[in-house]
Design an enzyme around this catalytic site. Structure first.
Site, PDB file in Angstrom:
ATOM      1  N   ASP A  65       9.756  47.578   5.811  1.00  0.00           N
ATOM      2  CA  ASP A  65       8.682  47.191   4.901  1.00  0.00           C
ATOM      3  C   ASP A  65       7.509  46.622   5.684  1.00  0.00           C
ATOM      4  O   ASP A  65       7.709  46.020   6.731  1.00  0.00           O
ATOM      5  CB  ASP A  65       9.192  46.060   3.986  1.00  0.00           C
ATOM      6  CG  ASP A  65       9.465  46.516   2.578  1.00  0.00           C
ATOM      7  OD1 ASP A  65       9.612  47.725   2.376  1.00  0.00           O
ATOM      8  OD2 ASP A  65       9.549  45.654   1.687  1.00  0.00           O
ATOM      9  N   TYR A  67       4.842  43.676   6.462  1.00  0.00           N
ATOM     10  CA  TYR A  67       4.871  42.224   6.245  1.00  0.00           C
ATOM     11  C   TYR A  67       4.184  41.916   4.920  1.00  0.00           C
ATOM     12  O   TYR A  67       3.193  42.557   4.555  1.00  0.00           O
ATOM     13  CB  TYR A  67       4.118  41.501   7.365  1.00  0.00           C
ATOM     14  CG  TYR A  67       4.713  41.663   8.741  1.00  0.00           C
ATOM     15  CD1 TYR A  67       6.019  41.252   9.019  1.00  0.00           C
ATOM     16  CD2 TYR A  67       3.966  42.206   9.785  1.00  0.00           C
ATOM     17  CE1 TYR A  67       6.571  41.388  10.290  1.00  0.00           C
ATOM     18  CE2 TYR A  67       4.500  42.334  11.063  1.00  0.00           C
ATOM     19  CZ  TYR A  67       5.803  41.924  11.313  1.00  0.00           C
ATOM     20  OH  TYR A  67       6.321  42.060  12.569  1.00  0.00           O
ATOM     21  N   PHE A  78       5.892  46.348  12.554  1.00  0.00           N
ATOM     22  CA  PHE A  78       6.085  45.193  13.446  1.00  0.00           C
ATOM     23  C   PHE A  78       4.771  44.587  13.944  1.00  0.00           C
ATOM     24  O   PHE A  78       4.759  43.535  14.561  1.00  0.00           O
ATOM     25  CB  PHE A  78       6.981  45.536  14.648  1.00  0.00           C
ATOM     26  CG  PHE A  78       8.390  45.869  14.272  1.00  0.00           C
ATOM     27  CD1 PHE A  78       9.262  44.886  13.827  1.00  0.00           C
ATOM     28  CD2 PHE A  78       8.855  47.175  14.336  1.00  0.00           C
ATOM     29  CE1 PHE A  78      10.572  45.176  13.458  1.00  0.00           C
ATOM     30  CE2 PHE A  78      10.161  47.495  13.970  1.00  0.00           C
ATOM     31  CZ  PHE A  78      11.018  46.489  13.528  1.00  0.00           C
ATOM     32  N   HIS A 187      18.654  44.998  15.223  1.00  0.00           N
ATOM     33  CA  HIS A 187      17.279  44.724  14.813  1.00  0.00           C
ATOM     34  C   HIS A 187      16.754  43.493  15.564  1.00  0.00           C
ATOM     35  O   HIS A 187      17.526  42.592  15.890  1.00  0.00           O
ATOM     36  CB  HIS A 187      17.254  44.464  13.296  1.00  0.00           C
ATOM     37  CG  HIS A 187      15.901  44.522  12.688  1.00  0.00           C
ATOM     38  ND1 HIS A 187      15.059  43.428  12.659  1.00  0.00           N
ATOM     39  CD2 HIS A 187      15.225  45.532  12.083  1.00  0.00           C
ATOM     40  CE1 HIS A 187      13.928  43.767  12.060  1.00  0.00           C
ATOM     41  NE2 HIS A 187      14.005  45.045  11.696  1.00  0.00           N
TER      42      HIS A 187
END
Length: 221
Positions: A65, A67, A78, A187
Site C-alpha cells: 500500500d 503510505y 517505500f 519484509h
C-alpha cells in the site's frame, strides 16, 4: 482520473484500460479523491511508471500500500517525498544498504533516483485513503498490478525481482522464474526485521552482481 502513463507503458497495458474492472476502479478512485483526502496526490498515482519506462526496467521492488500519512506517499513504493521523516521500513532498507554496500544512510527518503536507473518501485495498490491503511484494496488495483508483473515477465527477460515479505512473494508467483531473477527475504518492517528476516539479505549487492555479470550498469543505491 486520467491514466498518466508514459507512452512505453500505455502501449503495453492498453488492453487493461478497456476492461470492466479498470473502468470500475477509475470511478472508485475518482469518487474517493473527491470525497476524502487520499494519497498519493493525483498527479503522482502513476509515478512509478513515469520515472521508469517499460524497456528501462532492470529491477522490480514490490510494495503493498502507499503510505497513508500526511505528505508521505509519492507514488513509488517505500519512498517518501523530500523533507518527510523516513518511515520505519525505509529506515531498515537504508540500514541494510549501509551494511551491505558500506555506505552512509541518506538523509532523504525520496527514491526517485532509483527509479530513474531502472528500478520499478511498484505498490500492489496505488492509492489509499488518509490514515486508513488498506482502504483501497480489493477495488481492482491488484488486478492491474498483476497485469503489470505478468506483462514484464512475458515480454522482458533477466529482470531482477526483489520480493520482500509474504505478500510480495505471493504476488511474485506470476513471474516466470526460468527467465528472470527472483530474490526473496522477509519484509523490512520492524516486526519482520527485528525477528531476523530482513537484515543480512544483501539484496542490493546481489542485484549489482547480477547486473555486472550481464555487463549492465549497476544501480547506485
Amino acid at each position: 482520473m486520467n491514466v498518466n502513463l508514459a507512452d512505453s507503458w500505455k502501449k503495453e497495458l492498453e488492453e487493461e484500460f478497456h476492461k470492466d474492472y479498470f473502468k470500475s476502479l477509475r470511478a472508485f478512485v475518482q469518487s474517493e479523491y473527491a470525497e476524502y483526502r487520499c494519497y498519493p496526490p493525483v498527479h503522482e498515482i502513476y509515478a512509478a511508471f513515469e520515472h521508469c519506462g517499460f524497456q528501462d526496467v532492470k529491477v522490480v521492488i514490490l510494495g503493498q500500500d502507499p503510505y497513508h500519512g500526511q505528505g508521505q506517499a509519492n507514488g513509488l513504493c517505500f519512498s517518501v517525498a523530500d523533507g518527510v521523516t523516513n518511515p520505519p521500513s525505509l529506515i531498515n532498507i537504508f540500514k541494510e544498504i549501509a551494511t551491505d554496500l558500506n555506505q552512509e544512510i541518506p538523509v532523504s527518503g525520496n527514491l526517485e533516483h532509483w527509479a530513474s536507473q531502472g528500478v520499478l518501485l511498484l505498490n500492489a495498490t496505488l492509492t489509499v485513503r488518509a490514515q486508513e491503511a488498506g482502504s483501497h484494496q480489493k477495488q481492482g488495483w491488484e488486478q492491474f498490478t498483476d497485469a503489470v508483473i505478468e506483462t514484464l515477465s512475458r515480454k522482458r527477460e533477466n529482470i531482477i525481482f526483489l520480493l520482500w515479505g509474504g505478500y510480495a512473494k505471493k504476488k511474485g508467483k506470476k513471474i516466470n522464474a526460468s527467465k528472470h531473477h527472483i530474490l526473496t527475504s522477509g519484509h523490512p518492517s520492524p516486526l519482520s526485521a527485528n525477528r531476523g528476516y530482513w537484515f543480512g539479505n544483501r539484496h542490493f549487492s546481489r542485484t549489482n552482481e547480477i547486473l555486472m555479470k550481464r555487463g549492465e550498469k549497476t544501480i547506485d543505491w
